[in-house]
Structure formats: C-alpha cells, structure tokens
Design a protein around this motif. Sequence first.
Motif, short mmCIF file in Angstrom:
data_model
loop_
_atom_site.label_atom_id
_atom_site.label_comp_id
_atom_site.label_asym_id
_atom_site.label_seq_id
_atom_site.Cartn_x
_atom_site.Cartn_y
_atom_site.Cartn_z
N ARG A 21 42.56 33.02 48.75
CA ARG A 21 42.16 33.19 47.34
C ARG A 21 42.25 31.88 46.58
NH1 ARG A 21 44.64 38.20 44.01
NH2 ARG A 21 44.31 36.63 42.42
N ARG A 22 43.36 31.16 46.77
CA ARG A 22 43.53 29.88 46.07
C ARG A 22 42.45 28.89 46.50
NH1 ARG A 22 48.87 31.19 47.31
NH2 ARG A 22 48.97 29.68 49.02
N CYS A 23 42.21 28.80 47.80
CA CYS A 23 41.19 27.87 48.32
C CYS A 23 39.80 28.25 47.83
CB CYS A 23 41.21 27.86 49.85
SG CYS A 23 42.64 27.08 50.59
N PHE A 24 39.46 29.53 47.94
CA PHE A 24 38.12 29.97 47.53
C PHE A 24 37.91 29.75 46.04
CE2 PHE A 24 38.16 33.35 51.13
CZ PHE A 24 37.79 32.40 52.07
N ALA A 25 38.91 30.06 45.23
CA ALA A 25 38.79 29.89 43.78
C ALA A 25 38.63 28.41 43.42
CB ALA A 25 40.00 30.48 43.07
N ARG A 26 39.30 27.55 44.15
CA ARG A 26 39.28 26.12 43.87
C ARG A 26 38.03 25.44 44.45
NH1 ARG A 26 44.07 24.86 46.19
NH2 ARG A 26 43.05 24.47 48.16
N ASP A 27 37.70 25.75 45.72
CA ASP A 27 36.67 24.99 46.44
C ASP A 27 35.44 25.80 46.83
OD1 ASP A 27 38.39 22.73 46.44
OD2 ASP A 27 39.43 23.52 48.20
N GLY A 28 35.47 27.10 46.65
CA GLY A 28 34.34 27.94 47.03
C GLY A 28 34.44 28.40 48.47
N PHE A 29 33.68 29.45 48.78
CA PHE A 29 33.71 30.01 50.12
C PHE A 29 33.22 29.02 51.17
CE2 PHE A 29 32.96 34.63 48.48
CZ PHE A 29 34.30 34.75 48.18
N ILE A 59 36.85 36.99 53.36
CA ILE A 59 36.03 37.16 52.17
C ILE A 59 35.86 38.64 51.84
CG2 ILE A 59 33.67 36.89 51.25
CD1 ILE A 59 33.56 34.20 52.84
N VAL A 60 35.60 39.45 52.87
CA VAL A 60 35.46 40.90 52.66
C VAL A 60 36.76 41.48 52.12
CG1 VAL A 60 35.16 43.11 53.87
CG2 VAL A 60 33.62 41.21 54.35
N GLU A 61 37.89 41.03 52.66
CA GLU A 61 39.20 41.51 52.21
C GLU A 61 39.42 41.19 50.73
OE1 GLU A 61 43.22 42.95 52.72
OE2 GLU A 61 41.63 42.96 54.19
N ILE A 62 39.10 39.97 50.33
CA ILE A 62 39.32 39.55 48.94
C ILE A 62 38.32 40.23 48.01
CG2 ILE A 62 39.25 37.57 47.36
CD1 ILE A 62 40.46 35.93 49.69
N ALA A 63 37.08 40.37 48.44
CA ALA A 63 36.09 41.08 47.62
C ALA A 63 36.53 42.52 47.40
CB ALA A 63 34.72 41.03 48.29
N GLY A 64 37.04 43.15 48.44
CA GLY A 64 37.55 44.51 48.32
C GLY A 64 38.73 44.60 47.37
N GLU A 65 39.60 43.60 47.44
CA GLU A 65 40.76 43.55 46.54
C GLU A 65 40.30 43.46 45.08
OE1 GLU A 65 44.50 40.57 45.46
OE2 GLU A 65 43.29 40.17 47.22
N ALA A 66 39.31 42.60 44.83
CA ALA A 66 38.81 42.46 43.46
C ALA A 66 38.21 43.77 42.97
CB ALA A 66 37.77 41.34 43.40
N PHE A 67 37.42 44.41 43.82
CA PHE A 67 36.78 45.67 43.46
C PHE A 67 37.82 46.74 43.18
CE2 PHE A 67 34.50 49.62 44.25
CZ PHE A 67 33.31 49.40 43.57
N ARG A 68 38.80 46.87 44.07
CA ARG A 68 39.85 47.89 43.89
C ARG A 68 40.67 47.62 42.63
NH1 ARG A 68 40.03 46.99 49.35
NH2 ARG A 68 41.79 45.56 49.14
N CYS A 105 36.68 34.53 42.81
CA CYS A 105 36.35 35.01 44.16
C CYS A 105 35.35 36.16 44.08
CB CYS A 105 37.61 35.45 44.90
SG CYS A 105 38.69 34.07 45.37
N ALA A 106 35.51 37.04 43.10
CA ALA A 106 34.58 38.17 42.95
C ALA A 106 33.17 37.68 42.66
CB ALA A 106 35.06 39.09 41.83
N VAL A 107 33.04 36.70 41.77
CA VAL A 107 31.72 36.16 41.44
C VAL A 107 31.08 35.54 42.68
CG1 VAL A 107 30.52 34.38 40.10
CG2 VAL A 107 32.21 35.85 38.98
N GLN A 108 31.86 34.80 43.45
CA GLN A 108 31.33 34.21 44.68
C GLN A 108 30.92 35.29 45.68
OE1 GLN A 108 33.47 30.65 46.21
NE2 GLN A 108 34.84 31.10 44.51
N ALA A 109 31.70 36.37 45.72
CA ALA A 109 31.38 37.46 46.65
C ALA A 109 30.03 38.08 46.31
CB ALA A 109 32.48 38.51 46.63
N TRP A 110 29.70 38.16 45.01
CA TRP A 110 28.38 38.70 44.65
C TRP A 110 27.28 37.86 45.25
CZ3 TRP A 110 29.90 39.21 38.84
CH2 TRP A 110 30.70 40.34 38.68
N GLY A 111 27.45 36.54 45.25
CA GLY A 111 26.46 35.67 45.88
C GLY A 111 26.34 35.95 47.37
N GLU A 112 27.46 36.25 47.99
CA GLU A 112 27.46 36.54 49.43
C GLU A 112 26.71 37.83 49.74
OE1 GLU A 112 28.78 34.50 52.07
OE2 GLU A 112 28.51 33.23 50.31
#
Length: 196
Positions: A21-29, A59-68, A105-112
Amino acid sequence: MPRITPEHREANRAQIVAAARRCFARDGFHRTSMPDIAAEAGLSVGAPYRYFAGKEEIIVEIAGEAFRTMFAPVERLADTADVTMAELVSAAIEPVRGDRELLRCAVQAWGELLRHDGLRQHALAGFDHVRDRVAAALRAGQRAKTVPAELDPDRGARVVMALLHGFVLQHAAFGLDDIEGFEQDIRVLLGVRDRH
C-alpha cells in the motif's frame, strides 16, 4: 525448521500488504516491483512470493480492502428502514476519512479495471451487489418517506455510487480536505435536513 503458525503467517501477509500500500500510493502500481515491496516490508526478496503469486494478486487484495472499507458501512446502513441518500454517502466517507494512501490505491485500481479483465469482473460483482443493496435501502426509505417517492431507486443507487467515487477521486488526487463541508453540501444538494 520450525513450522509457521497461522497467526504468524497472517501477520506476515498483512505486513506485505501494508508495505505494498505504501509503495503503490507513493510510486504507483507499475513503478513498484515485488523486490520494492519486500524491501519496504523489511523482508527478503522472495518472501512476498510465499504469500502472493505476484504483484497483481496484491493489487486485487488492496482493491478489495478499499472497496470493503468504503462499502461495508453502506451495507450495514442499508438495513435501516428510514435511510436517506445523504446518509448512505456519508456512511462510506467516514471510514476512509484521511486515508489517502488507501484511496490513492483505489483510484489506481480503477485504472487497472480497464486492462485486467479478472479484476474488472471481481469489481463488477462487488459493485453490483452494493448497488443492489443501496437501491433496496432507497426503496425502504421511500416507504419511510425519507427518500423522495419520485426517485427511481435503481438510478438513485447509481447516483449514490457516483458521489462516492467522485469523493474518492477528489480526496485522493485533487486535495478535497473539507470533508465535513462536503458531507453538509451533499445533504443540502439532496434536500435533506440534518435529523440528528
């Protein structure tokens, strides 16, 4: 070699997800590698592969966390007979208040979703489930006269979801910091007086 307990395994998995989460938020997927995640977690380069098949699974795990995180309170509130549209929106905003890391991370997941069909199908199933619950809550609100009778509940549910997605994007990417003001204006725009 000592056997790893389920608790220890779950703690390691959570440590990897938090680091990702920290890496993705800072540097992107796409600019984050599995070795980057391992380094951020303070683990050996191969350690994340003992818990995840690869970066896409994280990524799927974190996207699911954001959604939940956002939609679990909406689902709980959907069981209330006299809910308003504004309350449904506020219920989703509250748990992510200030968690820009997760929202980025959620916003990036939408792009994915546009390039990863498996993630899209998984997200669509979750989206449809919550949208159906919101529509049911709006129908119940119409019976309790807290939701206008002329509202189409299915379209109204899409409006609620759009407001939530718009909030996430503005909060994560465009500096929306006045969350209380945002929630107040949602109530005003939707013509709802504060019932508290």
